[in-house]
Write a protein that holds these residues in place. Structure first.
Motif, PDB file in Angstrom:
ATOM      1  N   UNK A  31      -2.846  10.261   7.417  1.00 20.96           N
ATOM      2  CA  UNK A  31      -3.776  11.352   7.730  1.00 20.96           C
ATOM      3  C   UNK A  31      -4.602  11.272   9.004  1.00 20.96           C
ATOM      4  N   UNK A  32      -5.698  10.485   9.040  1.00 23.00           N
ATOM      5  CA  UNK A  32      -6.588  10.642  10.186  1.00 23.00           C
ATOM      6  C   UNK A  32      -6.173   9.838  11.416  1.00 23.00           C
ATOM      7  N   UNK A  33      -5.048   9.136  11.344  1.00 25.44           N
ATOM      8  CA  UNK A  33      -4.594   8.372  12.512  1.00 25.44           C
ATOM      9  C   UNK A  33      -3.217   8.841  12.978  1.00 25.44           C
ATOM     10  N   UNK A  34      -2.319   9.054  12.040  1.00 27.95           N
ATOM     11  CA  UNK A  34      -0.924   9.456  12.290  1.00 27.95           C
ATOM     12  C   UNK A  34      -0.089   8.276  12.792  1.00 27.95           C
ATOM     13  N   UNK A  35       1.165   8.256  12.390  1.00 29.10           N
ATOM     14  CA  UNK A  35       2.075   7.195  12.834  1.00 29.10           C
ATOM     15  C   UNK A  35       1.795   5.897  12.098  1.00 29.10           C
ATOM     16  N   UNK A  36       2.666   4.904  12.274  1.00 25.90           N
ATOM     17  CA  UNK A  36       2.478   3.642  11.561  1.00 25.90           C
ATOM     18  C   UNK A  36       1.268   2.885  12.089  1.00 25.90           C
ATOM     19  N   UNK A  37       0.483   2.332  11.208  1.00 26.23           N
ATOM     20  CA  UNK A  37      -0.665   1.524  11.607  1.00 26.23           C
ATOM     21  C   UNK A  37      -0.784   0.356  10.639  1.00 26.23           C
ATOM     22  N   UNK A  38      -1.716  -0.522  10.951  1.00 27.18           N
ATOM     23  CA  UNK A  38      -2.015  -1.640  10.067  1.00 27.18           C
ATOM     24  C   UNK A  38      -2.311  -1.162   8.640  1.00 27.18           C
ATOM     25  N   UNK A  39      -2.975  -0.027   8.550  1.00 27.95           N
ATOM     26  CA  UNK A  39      -3.329   0.506   7.244  1.00 27.95           C
ATOM     27  C   UNK A  39      -2.116   1.015   6.471  1.00 27.95           C
ATOM     28  N   UNK A  40      -1.220   1.697   7.202  1.00 26.76           N
ATOM     29  CA  UNK A  40      -0.123   2.369   6.499  1.00 26.76           C
ATOM     30  C   UNK A  40       1.160   1.552   6.467  1.00 26.76           C
ATOM     31  N   UNK A  41       1.245   0.535   7.336  1.00 27.65           N
ATOM     32  CA  UNK A  41       2.514  -0.187   7.433  1.00 27.65           C
ATOM     33  C   UNK A  41       2.729  -1.099   6.233  1.00 27.65           C
ATOM     34  N   UNK A  42       3.974  -1.402   6.009  1.00 23.97           N
ATOM     35  CA  UNK A  42       4.305  -2.328   4.924  1.00 23.97           C
ATOM     36  C   UNK A  42       5.135  -3.461   5.498  1.00 23.97           C
TER      37      UNK A  42
ATOM     38  N   UNK B 285      -1.562  -6.329 -19.770  1.00 21.42           N
ATOM     39  CA  UNK B 285      -2.901  -6.832 -20.077  1.00 21.42           C
ATOM     40  C   UNK B 285      -2.966  -6.948 -21.604  1.00 21.42           C
ATOM     41  N   UNK B 286      -4.118  -7.418 -22.147  1.00 18.91           N
ATOM     42  CA  UNK B 286      -4.189  -7.487 -23.605  1.00 18.91           C
ATOM     43  C   UNK B 286      -4.160  -6.091 -24.226  1.00 18.91           C
ATOM     44  N   UNK B 287      -4.468  -5.058 -23.416  1.00 22.30           N
ATOM     45  CA  UNK B 287      -4.481  -3.701 -23.976  1.00 22.30           C
ATOM     46  C   UNK B 287      -3.301  -2.842 -23.524  1.00 22.30           C
ATOM     47  N   UNK B 288      -2.928  -2.993 -22.245  1.00 23.01           N
ATOM     48  CA  UNK B 288      -1.998  -2.013 -21.676  1.00 23.01           C
ATOM     49  C   UNK B 288      -0.800  -2.636 -20.979  1.00 23.01           C
ATOM     50  N   UNK B 289       0.177  -1.733 -20.791  1.00 20.45           N
ATOM     51  CA  UNK B 289       1.354  -2.094 -20.000  1.00 20.45           C
ATOM     52  C   UNK B 289       1.371  -1.219 -18.741  1.00 20.45           C
ATOM     53  N   UNK B 290       1.479  -1.838 -17.569  1.00 17.55           N
ATOM     54  CA  UNK B 290       1.587  -1.085 -16.319  1.00 17.55           C
ATOM     55  C   UNK B 290       2.942  -1.406 -15.706  1.00 17.55           C
ATOM     56  N   UNK B 291       3.744  -0.367 -15.515  1.00 19.21           N
ATOM     57  CA  UNK B 291       5.124  -0.603 -15.084  1.00 19.21           C
ATOM     58  C   UNK B 291       5.221  -0.864 -13.588  1.00 19.21           C
ATOM     59  N   UNK B 292       6.206  -1.683 -13.219  1.00 18.50           N
ATOM     60  CA  UNK B 292       6.540  -1.891 -11.801  1.00 18.50           C
ATOM     61  C   UNK B 292       6.723  -0.512 -11.152  1.00 18.50           C
ATOM     62  N   UNK B 293       6.209  -0.346  -9.938  1.00 22.87           N
ATOM     63  CA  UNK B 293       6.338   0.942  -9.256  1.00 22.87           C
ATOM     64  C   UNK B 293       5.146   1.861  -9.489  1.00 22.87           C
ATOM     65  N   UNK B 294       4.284   1.512 -10.485  1.00 25.26           N
ATOM     66  CA  UNK B 294       3.094   2.346 -10.713  1.00 25.26           C
ATOM     67  C   UNK B 294       2.181   2.270  -9.502  1.00 25.26           C
ATOM     68  N   UNK B 295       1.471   3.359  -9.268  1.00 28.30           N
ATOM     69  CA  UNK B 295       0.473   3.347  -8.197  1.00 28.30           C
ATOM     70  C   UNK B 295      -0.874   3.023  -8.828  1.00 28.30           C
ATOM     71  N   UNK B 296      -1.527   2.016  -8.288  1.00 29.87           N
ATOM     72  CA  UNK B 296      -2.816   1.599  -8.858  1.00 29.87           C
ATOM     73  C   UNK B 296      -3.926   1.907  -7.857  1.00 29.87           C
TER      74      UNK B 296
ATOM     75  N   UNK C 275       0.844  -1.200   0.000  1.00 32.03           N
ATOM     76  CA  UNK C 275       0.000   0.000   0.000  1.00 32.03           C
ATOM     77  C   UNK C 275       0.879   1.250   0.000  1.00 32.03           C
ATOM     78  N   UNK C 276       0.525   2.254  -0.790  1.00 30.36           N
ATOM     79  CA  UNK C 276       1.291   3.512  -0.705  1.00 30.36           C
ATOM     80  C   UNK C 276       0.881   4.261   0.562  1.00 30.36           C
ATOM     81  N   UNK C 277       1.808   4.341   1.515  1.00 32.85           N
ATOM     82  CA  UNK C 277       1.458   4.878   2.832  1.00 32.85           C
ATOM     83  C   UNK C 277       0.915   6.301   2.761  1.00 32.85           C
TER      84      UNK C 277
END
Ligand code: HEM
Length: 411
Positions: free
Chosen positions: A134-145, A383-394, A127-129
């Motif tokens: 924002x609404x919690x601050x600091x590392x959490x389950x949501x933001x941690x990697x 995909x059959x239509x597109x290329x999505x590069x490593x590091x892209x944010x989806x 997940x991109x931290x």
């Protein structure tokens, strides 16, 4: 181009006419004006409608500038913004300018269910931290990697085993029954008065999660304060990097920080209350957070306690409220469900097809995380239509995925 020009004109007019030049409140405006000038110069470079790398094509770029994009994504219009683009000739997979001047990774909106599924199923996509803080601050389950996310997630997962879910259901059922008997029937049903079901469910869920998962009975005042502070913190949240930079210097930003502090204080109280219990229950969410030695500090524990209070209450409350609204609008479905429930013992409701279909359709039409999940690609995707590069944010906006015309007759 017209959008940029009108935005420039608007900002400059406000700046020149503002009586507050030189004061704290003019700072965001000044910063915006400087950035706008640079944006104008680089504008054309970044508005390619499509980009080709070798023989591979990136998804088309949505025709919105960086400023237009971040401005809209910071509002509740964000899911509908995605949906408008997806329903245009651009299609359901497209790029957005979330970083200024073409810097930063590609940001791809994946409104196609198959692509969305393949991104979410790959657990090496993190997940991109910066999206989740924002609404919690600091590392959490949501933001941690990585390891931090793993130990927090794994440690709390047993609290959601079917045995514990059943235990939590009993607690919540007792609480809701009390509300029906003591409040709903005498104050609304008998008096034929209306009320805001979403607002009631928000409070019921918050209290229910607190008792069932945290062994803490929230008072009415604590409940109101938590919701108010959360609203203040959320309203000030912005994807706009300029707003983020100037935020600590503005009264809105400072108030938002105070709101986060106050809700963290509440979470700390919940942790201390649990530690003061003589015979705490096993298997609760709080027991798994409090007794997990992998946490580096109580500050981290407090962050995760907040995650569960936040992630659990409005998701469930709004999903149920929207589903009831859909049932109210579809009388025949309502009648079908009611008779199925009446003819089935309560213990078997969890297997009832009619109930399952109604809940799934409610979640499909009104996904609470409508703006979606975000991930950073750990590998290239073709995909059959597109290329999505490593590091892209989806970004995976569930509203677009769930209402995709290619997969649904009546989206
Ligand atoms: C109808 C109810 C619910 C819906 C629709 C829902 C939806 C979601 C979605 C879409 C995510 C993924 C977010 C992302 O990846 O960006 C998520 C994550 C999460 N939800 Fe829920 N949720 C619901 C109820 C709950 C409840 C009741 C709890 C706990 C009390 C909860 C706790 C969590 C947690 C802890 C995460 C983060 C998981 C992780 O990052 O590993 N949710 N939820």
């Amino acid at each position: 181009m017209m959008l940029i020009l009108s935005y420039c004109q608007d900002a400059l007019e406000k700046l020149l006419l503002s009586p507050s030049i030189g004061t704290e409140s003019s700072l965001p405006l000044l910063t915006t004006a400087v950035v706008l000038a640079i944006v104008l110069v680089l504008y054309f470079r970044n508005m390619n409608s499509s980009k080709v790398i070798g023989d591979k094509t990136l998804p088309p770029m949505a025709p919105y500038s960086f400023l237009e994009t971040v401005k809209t994504l910071s509002t509740s219009d964000a899911p509908w913004f995605y949906q408008r683009i997806a329903r245009s000739e651009i299609g359901t997979v497209f790029r957005l300018q979330l970083f200024p001047f073409g810097f930063g990774p590609d940001v791809v909106i994946a409104g196609d269910p198959k692509l969305a599924q393949s991104v979410l199923r790959n657990s090496t996509n993190l997940k991109p931290a910066f999206i989740y803080k924002s609404v919690i601050r600091g590392p959490t389950l949501f933001t941690a990697e990585g390891g931090r996310w793993h130990h927090a997630r794994k440690a709390t997962a047993p609290a959601f085993s079917s045995k514990h879910i059943q235990k939590m259901n009993v607690t919540v059922l007792e609480q809701v029954t009390k509300w029906i008997q003591e409040d709903l029937v005498p104050n609304y049903v008998e008096k034929e008065a209306s009320f805001d079901i979403a607002s009631v469910f928000l409070r019921q869920m918050l209290k229910g999660i607190s008792v069932a998962g945290f062994e803490y009975e929230m008072s009415d005042d604590e409940c109101e304060e938590f919701l108010l502070e959360l609203k203040i913190a959320t309203l000030a949240r912005s994807h706009n990097p300029i707003t983020k930079i100037v935020s600590p210097f503005t009264s809105v930003g400072r108030r938002s920080n105070l709101a986060v502090d106050r809700n963290r204080e509440f979470a700390k109280k919940v942790l201390e209350h649990y530690r003061s219990l003589e015979c705490p229950n096993d298997g609760t969410i709080i027991s798994m957070i409090a007794n997990n030695a992998n946490y580096e500090s109580d500050e981290e524990r407090i962050g995760d306690i907040m995650v569960f209070y936040l992630a659990g209450h409005d998701t469930t409350a709004f999903s149920l409220a929207w589903t009831l609204l859909e049932l109210a609008k579809n009388q025949s479905e309502q009648t079908k469900l009611r008779s199925a429930l009446r003819n089935t013992p309560r213990e078997e409701w969890k297997n009832l097809v009619e109930l399952r279909c109604v809940l799934k359709e409610g979640l499909r039409l009104h996904p609470v995380a409508a703006g979606g999940s975000w991930r950073v690609l750990s590998d290239d995707i073709n995909t059959d239509k597109y290329f999505l590069a490593k590091g892209s944010i989806i970004a995976i906006p569930f509203l677009v995925v769930h209402r995709n015309k290619e997969y649904m007759d009546k989206p």
